[in-house]
Design a protein around this motif. Structure first.
Motif, PDB file in Angstrom:
ATOM      1  N   ASP B  67       0.844  -1.202   0.000  1.00 26.26           N
ATOM      2  CA  ASP B  67       0.000   0.000   0.000  1.00 26.26           C
ATOM      3  C   ASP B  67       0.878   1.251   0.000  1.00 26.26           C
ATOM      4  O   ASP B  67       1.867   1.337   0.730  1.00 26.26           O
ATOM      5  CB  ASP B  67      -0.880  -0.040   1.250  1.00 26.26           C
ATOM      6  CG  ASP B  67      -1.692   1.223   1.409  1.00 26.26           C
ATOM      7  OD1 ASP B  67      -2.575   1.449   0.554  1.00 26.26           O
ATOM      8  OD2 ASP B  67      -1.435   1.993   2.350  1.00 26.26           O
ATOM      9  N   ASP B  69       0.446   4.297   1.132  1.00 28.88           N
ATOM     10  CA  ASP B  69       0.563   5.016   2.400  1.00 28.88           C
ATOM     11  C   ASP B  69       1.505   4.298   3.360  1.00 28.88           C
ATOM     12  O   ASP B  69       2.324   4.921   4.030  1.00 28.88           O
ATOM     13  CB  ASP B  69      -0.816   5.150   3.074  1.00 28.88           C
ATOM     14  CG  ASP B  69      -1.690   6.159   2.354  1.00 28.88           C
ATOM     15  OD1 ASP B  69      -1.152   6.860   1.470  1.00 28.88           O
ATOM     16  OD2 ASP B  69      -2.884   6.238   2.669  1.00 28.88           O
ATOM     17  N   LEU B  70       1.348   2.987   3.437  1.00 32.07           N
ATOM     18  CA  LEU B  70       2.211   2.218   4.338  1.00 32.07           C
ATOM     19  C   LEU B  70       3.666   2.325   3.909  1.00 32.07           C
ATOM     20  O   LEU B  70       4.569   2.437   4.734  1.00 32.07           O
ATOM     21  CB  LEU B  70       1.780   0.747   4.370  1.00 32.07           C
ATOM     22  CG  LEU B  70       0.456   0.459   5.072  1.00 32.07           C
ATOM     23  CD1 LEU B  70       0.144  -1.035   5.037  1.00 32.07           C
ATOM     24  CD2 LEU B  70       0.487   0.943   6.515  1.00 32.07           C
ATOM     25  N   LEU B  73       4.958   5.893   4.849  1.00 31.89           N
ATOM     26  CA  LEU B  73       5.239   5.996   6.285  1.00 31.89           C
ATOM     27  C   LEU B  73       6.544   5.270   6.636  1.00 31.89           C
ATOM     28  O   LEU B  73       7.342   5.743   7.435  1.00 31.89           O
ATOM     29  CB  LEU B  73       4.083   5.391   7.093  1.00 31.89           C
ATOM     30  CG  LEU B  73       2.776   6.192   7.120  1.00 31.89           C
ATOM     31  CD1 LEU B  73       1.631   5.324   7.651  1.00 31.89           C
ATOM     32  CD2 LEU B  73       2.932   7.441   7.987  1.00 31.89           C
ATOM     33  N   SER B  74       6.741   4.118   5.995  1.00 28.79           N
ATOM     34  CA  SER B  74       7.934   3.325   6.286  1.00 28.79           C
ATOM     35  C   SER B  74       9.199   4.003   5.756  1.00 28.79           C
ATOM     36  O   SER B  74      10.225   4.073   6.442  1.00 28.79           O
ATOM     37  CB  SER B  74       7.804   1.934   5.667  1.00 28.79           C
ATOM     38  OG  SER B  74       6.698   1.262   6.222  1.00 28.79           O
ATOM     39  N   PHE B  77      10.380   6.704   7.841  1.00 28.86           N
ATOM     40  CA  PHE B  77      11.036   6.274   9.069  1.00 28.86           C
ATOM     41  C   PHE B  77      12.445   5.754   8.794  1.00 28.86           C
ATOM     42  O   PHE B  77      13.384   6.060   9.514  1.00 28.86           O
ATOM     43  CB  PHE B  77      10.200   5.184   9.742  1.00 28.86           C
ATOM     44  CG  PHE B  77      10.751   4.757  11.070  1.00 28.86           C
ATOM     45  CD1 PHE B  77      10.414   5.447  12.228  1.00 28.86           C
ATOM     46  CD2 PHE B  77      11.619   3.689  11.157  1.00 28.86           C
ATOM     47  CE1 PHE B  77      10.941   5.078  13.446  1.00 28.86           C
ATOM     48  CE2 PHE B  77      12.155   3.306  12.381  1.00 28.86           C
ATOM     49  CZ  PHE B  77      11.810   4.008  13.522  1.00 28.86           C
ATOM     50  N   VAL B  78      12.584   4.952   7.738  1.00 29.46           N
ATOM     51  CA  VAL B  78      13.867   4.288   7.471  1.00 29.46           C
ATOM     52  C   VAL B  78      14.845   5.251   6.797  1.00 29.46           C
ATOM     53  O   VAL B  78      16.032   5.276   7.122  1.00 29.46           O
ATOM     54  CB  VAL B  78      13.661   3.029   6.605  1.00 29.46           C
ATOM     55  CG1 VAL B  78      14.999   2.396   6.235  1.00 29.46           C
ATOM     56  CG2 VAL B  78      12.784   2.025   7.339  1.00 29.46           C
ATOM     57  N   GLU B  83      16.938   0.206   1.510  1.00 26.92           N
ATOM     58  CA  GLU B  83      16.720  -0.462   2.794  1.00 26.92           C
ATOM     59  C   GLU B  83      15.223  -0.629   3.086  1.00 26.92           C
ATOM     60  O   GLU B  83      14.780  -1.680   3.548  1.00 26.92           O
ATOM     61  CB  GLU B  83      17.403   0.318   3.920  1.00 26.92           C
ATOM     62  CG  GLU B  83      17.373  -0.450   5.237  1.00 26.92           C
ATOM     63  CD  GLU B  83      18.130   0.253   6.356  1.00 26.92           C
ATOM     64  OE1 GLU B  83      18.692   1.337   6.126  1.00 26.92           O
ATOM     65  OE2 GLU B  83      18.131  -0.300   7.466  1.00 26.92           O
ATOM     66  N   ALA B  86      13.978  -3.400   0.927  1.00 30.21           N
ATOM     67  CA  ALA B  86      14.483  -4.690   1.409  1.00 30.21           C
ATOM     68  C   ALA B  86      13.687  -5.179   2.607  1.00 30.21           C
ATOM     69  O   ALA B  86      13.398  -6.367   2.739  1.00 30.21           O
ATOM     70  CB  ALA B  86      15.965  -4.565   1.771  1.00 30.21           C
ATOM     71  N   LEU B  87      13.313  -4.237   3.494  1.00 29.08           N
ATOM     72  CA  LEU B  87      12.619  -4.630   4.716  1.00 29.08           C
ATOM     73  C   LEU B  87      11.126  -4.868   4.498  1.00 29.08           C
ATOM     74  O   LEU B  87      10.519  -5.689   5.160  1.00 29.08           O
ATOM     75  CB  LEU B  87      12.814  -3.551   5.794  1.00 29.08           C
ATOM     76  CG  LEU B  87      14.229  -3.396   6.353  1.00 29.08           C
ATOM     77  CD1 LEU B  87      14.311  -2.179   7.273  1.00 29.08           C
ATOM     78  CD2 LEU B  87      14.655  -4.644   7.122  1.00 29.08           C
ATOM     79  N   ILE B  88      10.534  -4.135   3.562  1.00 24.82           N
ATOM     80  CA  ILE B  88       9.082  -4.171   3.434  1.00 24.82           C
ATOM     81  C   ILE B  88       8.615  -5.203   2.406  1.00 24.82           C
ATOM     82  O   ILE B  88       7.454  -5.596   2.395  1.00 24.82           O
ATOM     83  CB  ILE B  88       8.548  -2.757   3.074  1.00 24.82           C
ATOM     84  CG1 ILE B  88       7.131  -2.560   3.630  1.00 24.82           C
ATOM     85  CG2 ILE B  88       8.577  -2.496   1.566  1.00 24.82           C
ATOM     86  CD1 ILE B  88       6.647  -1.129   3.555  1.00 24.82           C
ATOM     87  N   TRP B  89       9.510  -5.648   1.534  1.00 27.69           N
ATOM     88  CA  TRP B  89       9.134  -6.570   0.462  1.00 27.69           C
ATOM     89  C   TRP B  89       8.543  -7.846   1.048  1.00 27.69           C
ATOM     90  O   TRP B  89       9.128  -8.449   1.948  1.00 27.69           O
ATOM     91  CB  TRP B  89      10.373  -6.902  -0.378  1.00 27.69           C
ATOM     92  CG  TRP B  89      10.043  -7.582  -1.669  1.00 27.69           C
ATOM     93  CD1 TRP B  89       9.970  -8.926  -1.884  1.00 27.69           C
ATOM     94  CD2 TRP B  89       9.719  -6.953  -2.909  1.00 27.69           C
ATOM     95  NE1 TRP B  89       9.627  -9.171  -3.179  1.00 27.69           N
ATOM     96  CE2 TRP B  89       9.464  -7.981  -3.843  1.00 27.69           C
ATOM     97  CE3 TRP B  89       9.613  -5.630  -3.330  1.00 27.69           C
ATOM     98  CZ2 TRP B  89       9.124  -7.717  -5.171  1.00 27.69           C
ATOM     99  CZ3 TRP B  89       9.274  -5.369  -4.639  1.00 27.69           C
ATOM    100  CH2 TRP B  89       9.030  -6.406  -5.546  1.00 27.69           C
ATOM    101  N   PRO B  90       7.374  -8.288   0.565  1.00 28.50           N
ATOM    102  CA  PRO B  90       6.762  -9.486   1.141  1.00 28.50           C
ATOM    103  C   PRO B  90       7.687 -10.697   0.967  1.00 28.50           C
ATOM    104  O   PRO B  90       8.243 -10.900  -0.106  1.00 28.50           O
ATOM    105  CB  PRO B  90       5.483  -9.663   0.316  1.00 28.50           C
ATOM    106  CG  PRO B  90       5.248  -8.358  -0.352  1.00 28.50           C
ATOM    107  CD  PRO B  90       6.578  -7.716  -0.531  1.00 28.50           C
ATOM    108  N   TYR B 132      18.740  -6.255   0.423  1.00 33.41           N
ATOM    109  CA  TYR B 132      19.418  -4.972   0.559  1.00 33.41           C
ATOM    110  C   TYR B 132      20.691  -4.966  -0.297  1.00 33.41           C
ATOM    111  O   TYR B 132      20.939  -4.040  -1.065  1.00 33.41           O
ATOM    112  CB  TYR B 132      19.744  -4.729   2.037  1.00 33.41           C
ATOM    113  CG  TYR B 132      20.555  -3.495   2.305  1.00 33.41           C
ATOM    114  CD1 TYR B 132      19.955  -2.240   2.319  1.00 33.41           C
ATOM    115  CD2 TYR B 132      21.928  -3.571   2.552  1.00 33.41           C
ATOM    116  CE1 TYR B 132      20.690  -1.099   2.564  1.00 33.41           C
ATOM    117  CE2 TYR B 132      22.668  -2.438   2.797  1.00 33.41           C
ATOM    118  CZ  TYR B 132      22.052  -1.202   2.806  1.00 33.41           C
ATOM    119  OH  TYR B 132      22.796  -0.077   3.043  1.00 33.41           O
TER     120      TYR B 132
END
Lengths: 335, 524
Positions: B67, B69-70, B73-74, B77-78, B83, B86-90, B132
Motif C-alpha cells: 500500500d 501510504d504504508l 510511512l515506512s 522512518f527508514v 533499505e 528490502a525490509l518491506i518486500w513481502p 538490501y
C-alpha cells in the motif's frame, strides 16, 4: 444502543475507566491505578492504590522503595472493581507483564500494555484474550518491522565473541526485561561462561533468579581497579546509558552491541555508534500485531502509543474500526 | 554468492575502524571464489557498470505489492530507499543463495522492458539483508564507508603486495579482476593493457632544521612545496590522463589541463588553480574536484594548471633511473615546448646554506606554499616513500588559542571518552565556534580533557555535551580558508589540539579578528 458510558476514556493522566473509577498505567499520580508492567513509563510511584501482578508489584517496590503506593492489591483471578470485572493475563513482554481485561456494561476491553508473541524465556508467554475492544500498543507498527528470530541474533553475538577473543563485548540492554532475556537467550544457546553485568542490573537480575529464572553465573562488571585485559573475550551487559559514562572506559577495545527492535534500521544503529546490532525486541512486530487484530477480531481497535498511523491505515484497508488514543508520556523504549 | 556479499556489506557498514574493515575485506577475498570476489571489488570501487536500475523503477515495483501510504510511512522512518524496500518486500518462498556473477550477468543482459519483472523475482527469493545487498548492487552507490583505495589496499594486503604496485596496474584491469587475484595468490604480475598507465609516485619524508644540519647543502636542491594536488600527467600514443598520487583517474574534472598535455611522456607535478601568475587557495581547487563534468563557467572562473616537478618518461624514454639533476635538465627543456599558461616549471630556490633556506621558508612569496621540498641531486625517481632522497620541510603550523565549547564521544578504542572537540574564539563578547579537532593530544591529555568535559557539562544534545567555556587549548592547523558553511566564516585545515593551556584563562583566548588575519591575502 442505550447510552452506556464508554468503557475507557483517554485523559491526560492515562486511560480512565469510569465504571471502575481507575486508570490504567497512569503517567501522573492518581487515586487508583491498574499497572500492566514494571517499566518506568507505565509504572510510576505515588498512586493512592495500585493493582498489578505480584511480580510487577515486587518490581515497583524494588525500583521505588516499599512505599511506592499507599495500598496495593495483587491481581489474582477476577476482581470486581466498581461496575466492572477485571482480570490480568500474561503479555510476554517482561517478567510480571500483563494484559488487563475489563468487562463491563459496554462490553469487554483488553488493554495489552506492551506485549510480544515471540517466546521469551524470562517471563510467561502472551496469551490471546478475546474482547470487543482491543487497546493495543504500536511501538513497532510499520511493515518494515519483521523482527528476526532472536536466537539467530544471539548466534551473531557468539560468532563475534569467537572472532574477537581479545575484545570485550558490551551489550546495551535495558535493566528490566531485555537484560534477562538476552542472558536467557545466551544460556539457551549453550553459553555457560560467567556473564558480567553493570551494577544497575544487579537488583533486577537477582529478583529474576529468585523468581526461578535460571540466569546462571553473573558477575559484577564494576570492579573499579579491574585491569583492562580482565574483560577480554567477556560478554558484559549494561544499560545503554552506561556507554556514555566513564564506566565504559575500563574495557579492552569494546565491541559495542545493542539489543533492541530498532536495530533493524541501519541508520538507527549507526547513530548510536553500534558495531554489532542485535535485533531483539520485546514488542509485537508488524506481522504479530496485524495477526493479533485479525485473530481476536475485535469490534474496535484502539491504538495507545507508537506509530499509530500505519496500523490505522491497515485497519482501514481491512475494514476494521480503529481509533488513535494519542496517549502521551509513553516512550518508544524505556531507558 | 549474494549471501556472502550481504554479510560483507553489513560488517563494513557497522565497523568504524579502518584496520577491521581491511580484515573483513581480506577474509571475504580469501573465502570467495572468482569471479564473485572481483565483482564485489568492482562494486566497492565503483567499477561495476550495470544497467541503470532507477529509483523510480523500484518504487513502481514496490507499489504493486505494498500500500502506498504504508510504504510512504515506512520510507519516512527508514530514510533509505533500498533499505525500505528490502525490509518491506513481502517474503516469498526463500530460494537458494545465488552466485553474484549470475545476478550481475542477469542485470546486464536483461532487456529494459523485462528488468522490473526479473528484479521482482529475485527480491521474492531473497532474505531481507540479501535483498538490501542486491538492491545496492543494482542501483550502484553502495555507500558502505569503504573508499576505492581502501578496497585496493585490502587486495594488496591479501596478497602481501605493495599498494603502489597494485595501483600501478589497476587502470589496465577490469572486473572481475581475475588476473589481480591470481597475482595476489602468487601468480604473475598482470601486464597492464592500459594506454597511458599510472606509475607509482615518489614521495618524501618529513624533516626539520636539526636533521638538515647533518646534510651537505651542496648535494641538495630545494623547491617550494605547493598546496595543491600532487598529480601525474601521462600522455602516450594519443591517450591523455591525469592521475592523483594514489592512481585515481581525475582526467574528467580537468579537461583544460588535459587539452594542454601536448607531449609524449609522463610528468610529475602539482595541480593548482592559477589565474595568470596568481595561484589560488586550495579551496578554489577543491571546487573543481570530484566532478564528472565541468561547466564552461567553472573552467573560466577556476582555471586549472600544472606546475611540474619532475619528468618520468619523455618521448618514449624512461628517465626514472637517471639522477635528479639529469631529469631536471630534461624537464627544463621539455617545458619549453608547452603552453606556459597551463604548464609551467617549479622553480629551484637559490640558497647557500640551511639558514638561507630557513629564511625563505619563513616568508614564502605566496600563501599557497606550505613549505619547501629538498631533493638530493643524485636521487633516481623511486616508487614510494624512500628515506634519504626527498624531504619535505613544512611551514610551521598556524596556532591559535581557543576555548573548548562542545565535546562528543569517540568510537572504538575511544568509546567512553569525550574525544571530539569543538572550540571557539572570541567575537566581541561571545565565543564563536571555529573548528573541530579529534587528535593531537596524548593519552594523558585525553583523560584530562574527558574529565574536564564530565565535570563541566552545562547542556546535552544527544551525544554532544556543551561545556563551561573555561578550558583553553592551543590549536595547530595547516591553513585557513573562507567558508560560508561555517558560522565563523572560516574553516581550518587539519586542526588538531597541540596542547592544553591550563596557564591561560578563557578571557585571554584569541579573537576572531586575530584568526582572520591569518587568512591568505587573496581570501581576506
Amino acid at each position: 444502543m442505550p447510552a452506556t458510558p464508554p468503557p475507557l476514556i483517554p485523559c491526560p493522566e492515562g486511560l480512565y475507566c469510569p465504571e471502575g473509577g481507575f486508570f490504567v498505567d497512569p503517567v501522573r499520580p492518581v487515586a487508583r491505578a491498574l499497572i500492566t508492567h514494571g517499566h518506568a513509563d507505565h509504572a510510576r510511584a505515588g498512586h493512592g492504590a495500585v493493582m498489578a501482578t505480584r511480580q510487577t508489584l515486587d518490581i515497583m517496590a524494588l525500583r521505588y522503595g516499599a512505599d511506592f503506593t499507599q495500598s496495593r492489591q495483587v491481581a489474582e483471578g477476577i476482581s470486581q472493581i466498581g461496575g466492572v470485572q477485571v482480570s490480568f493475563h500474561p503479555a510476554g513482554h517482561v517478567l510480571g507483564s500483563a494484559q488487563i481485561r475489563i468487562a463491563g456494561a459496554g462490553g469487554t476491553v483488553v488493554v495489552t500494555g506492551d506485549y510480544t508473541r515471540t517466546p521469551n524465556a524470562a517471563c510467561a508467554p502472551w496469551e490471546p484474550v478475546p474482547c470487543d475492544i482491543l487497546v493495543t500498543e504500536a511501538t513497532f507498527a510499520l511493515p518494515v518491522f519483521r523482527h528476526p528470530d532472536p536466537r539467530d541474533e544471539i548466534a551473531k553475538l557468539l560468532a563475534s565473541v569467537a572472532a574477537f577473543p581479545d575484545r570485550a563485548h558490551l551489550v546495551g540492554a535495558y535493566a528490566l526485561g531485555k537484560a534477562q532475556r538476552v542472558i536467557m537467550l545466551l544460556r539457551q544457546a549453550g553459553y555457560d561462561a560467567p556473564i558480567y553485568i553493570h551494577g544497575a542490573l544487579q537488583k533486577l537480575c537477582d529478583y529474576h533468579i529468585a523468581q526461578g529464572i535460571p540466569l546462571g553465573e553473573l558477575r559484577p562488571a564494576t570492579v573499579a581497579r579491574g585491569k583492562k585485559g580482565d574483560f577480554a573475550g567477556a560478554i558484559i551487559l549494561a544499560p545503554p546509558s552506561a556507554f556514555a559514562a566513564t564506566w565504559a572506559q575500563r574495557f579492552p577495545d569494546p565491541v559495542i552491541c545493542f539489543a533492541s527492535g530498532w536495530m533493524m534500521v541501519r541508520a538507527r544503529a549507526r547513530q548510536r555508534g553500534v558495531e554489532l546490532p542485535l535485533v531483539i525486541s520485546d514488542h509485537v512486530d508488524w506481522p504479530q500485531l496485524t495477526q493479533t487484530i485479525a485473530e481476536l477480531d475485535p469490534a474496535e481497535t484502539w491504538v495507545t502509543h507508537g506509530r499509530e498511523d500505519a496500523i490505522l491505515r491497515w485497519c482501514e484497508m481491512h475494514q476494521r474500526k480503529a481509533r488513535p488514543l494519542r496517549l502521551v508520556g509513553y516512550e518508544d523504549e524505556p531507558e | 554468492m549474494i549471501g556472502g556479499f550481504a554479510e560483507l556489506l553489513e560488517r563494513l557498514a557497522f565497523t568504524p575502524r579502518r584496520t577491521l574493515k581491511l580484515a573483513h575485506l581480506e577474509a571475504y577475498f580469501a573465502a570467495t571464489p572468482d569471479p564473485d570476489r572481483g565483482l564485489a571489488l568492482a562494486a566497492l570501487t565503483g567499477g561495476l557498470d550495470l544497467r541503470a536500475v532507477t529509483p523510480s523503477l523500484l518504487r513502481a515495483l514496490v507499489a504493486e505489492r505494498v500500500d502506498a501510504d504504508l510504504f510512504a510511512l515506512s520510507y519516512d522512518f527508514v530514510g533509505d530507499l533500498a533499505e525500505t524496500i528490502a525490509l518491506i518486500w513481502p517474503d516469498g518462498a526463500e530460494g537458494k543463495d545465488i552466485p553474484l556473477h549470475k545476478v550481475v550477468e542477469e542485470l546486464q543482459r536483461t532487456p529494459k522492458a523485462q528488468l522490473a519483472q526479473v528484479i521482482a523475482a529475485r527480491l521474492d527469493a531473497l532474505t531481507p539483508s540479501r535483498r538490501y545487498a542486491y538492491l545496492k548492487l543494482a542501483t550502484g552507490g553502495l555507500r558502505v564507508g569503504v573508499s576505492a583505495r581502501l578496497a585496493r589496499q585490502a587486495v594488496a594486503d591479501y596478497g602481501g603486495l605493495d599498494l603502489a604496485e597494485v595501483e600501478e596496474v589497476w587502470h589496465g584491469l577490469s572486473p572481475p579482476y581475475e588476473s589481480l587475484f591470481h597475482w595476489a595468490e602468487n601468480g604473475p604480475k598482470p601486464v597492464s593493457a592500459a594506454f597511458a598507465p599510472f606509475r607509482p609516485v615518489m614521495l618524501s619524508t618529513a624533516t626539520d632544521a636539526e636533521a638538515l644540519a647533518m646534510l651537505d647543502t651542496a648535494e641538495y636542491v630545494a623547491e617550494w612545496k605547493w598546496d595543491g594536488i600532487r598529480v601525474q600527467a601521462v600522455s602516450e600514443g594519443g591517450t591523455k590522463r591525469l592521475y592523483s598520487r594514489t592512481g585515481d583517474d581525475i582526467s574528467a574534472a580537468f579537461p583544460d589541463v588535459i587539452a594542454a598535455m601536448d607531449f609524449e611522456g609522463a610528468l610529475d607535478g602539482e595541480l593548482l588553480v592559477r589565474r595568470g601568475d596568481q595561484v589560488a587557495p586550495f579551496n578554489d581547487l577543491q571546487t573543481r574536484l570530484g566532478r564528472k563534468q565541468v561547466s564552461g563557467r567553472m573552467l573560466a572562473s577556476h582555471p586549472a594548471a600544472l606546475r611540474v616537478y619532475d619528468v618520468m618518461l619523455w618521448q618514449g624514454r624512461d628517465l626514472r633511473a637517471l639522477p635528479f639533476s639529469a631529469r631536471r635538465a630534461a624537464l627544463e627543456a621539455a617545458v619549453q615546448t608547452l603552453d606556459p599558461a597551463r604548464i609551467d616549471l617549479s622553480a629551484l630556490l637559490p640558497f647557500d646554506d640551511w639558514h638561507a633556506l630557513a629564511t625563505l621558508r619563513a616568508a614564502p612569496p605566496e600563501p599557497v606554499i606550505e613549505g619547501v621540498m629538498i631533493k638530493h641531486r643524485d636521487s633516481p625517481y623511486l616508487a614510494g616513500r624512500i628515506k634519504g632522497h626527498w624531504f619535505k620541510w613544512k611551514r610551521d603550523p598556524m596556532l591559535v588559542d581557543a576555548v573548548l565549547l562542545y565535546a562528543q564521544r569517540g568510537h572504538g578504542k575511544r568509546s567512553g571518552y569525550y574525544s571530539d572537540f569543538t572550540f571557539g574564539v572570541w567575537d566581541g563578547p561571545t565565543l564563536v565556534p571555529v573548528g573541530k579537532a579529534y587528535f593531537g593530544f596524548t593519552d594523558a591529555e585525553l583523560k584530562a580533557l574527558d574529565r574536564f568535559v564530565r565535570d563541566n557539562t552545562v547542556d546535552r544534545f544527544g551525544p554532544v555535551r556543551a561545556v563551561k567555556p573555561e578550558k583553553v587549548v592551543e590549536v595547530a592547523f595547516e591553513g585557513l580558508n573562507r567558508s560560508p558553511r561555517h558560522k565563523s566564516g572560516v574553516a581550518m585545515r587539519f586542526p588538531r589540539i597541540a596542547r592544553i593551556r591550563d596557564d591561560k584563562p578563557a578571557s585571554e583566548a584569541d579573537t576572531l579578528d586575530a584568526l582572520m588575519r591569518l587568512l591568505p591575502d587573496t581570501a581576506r
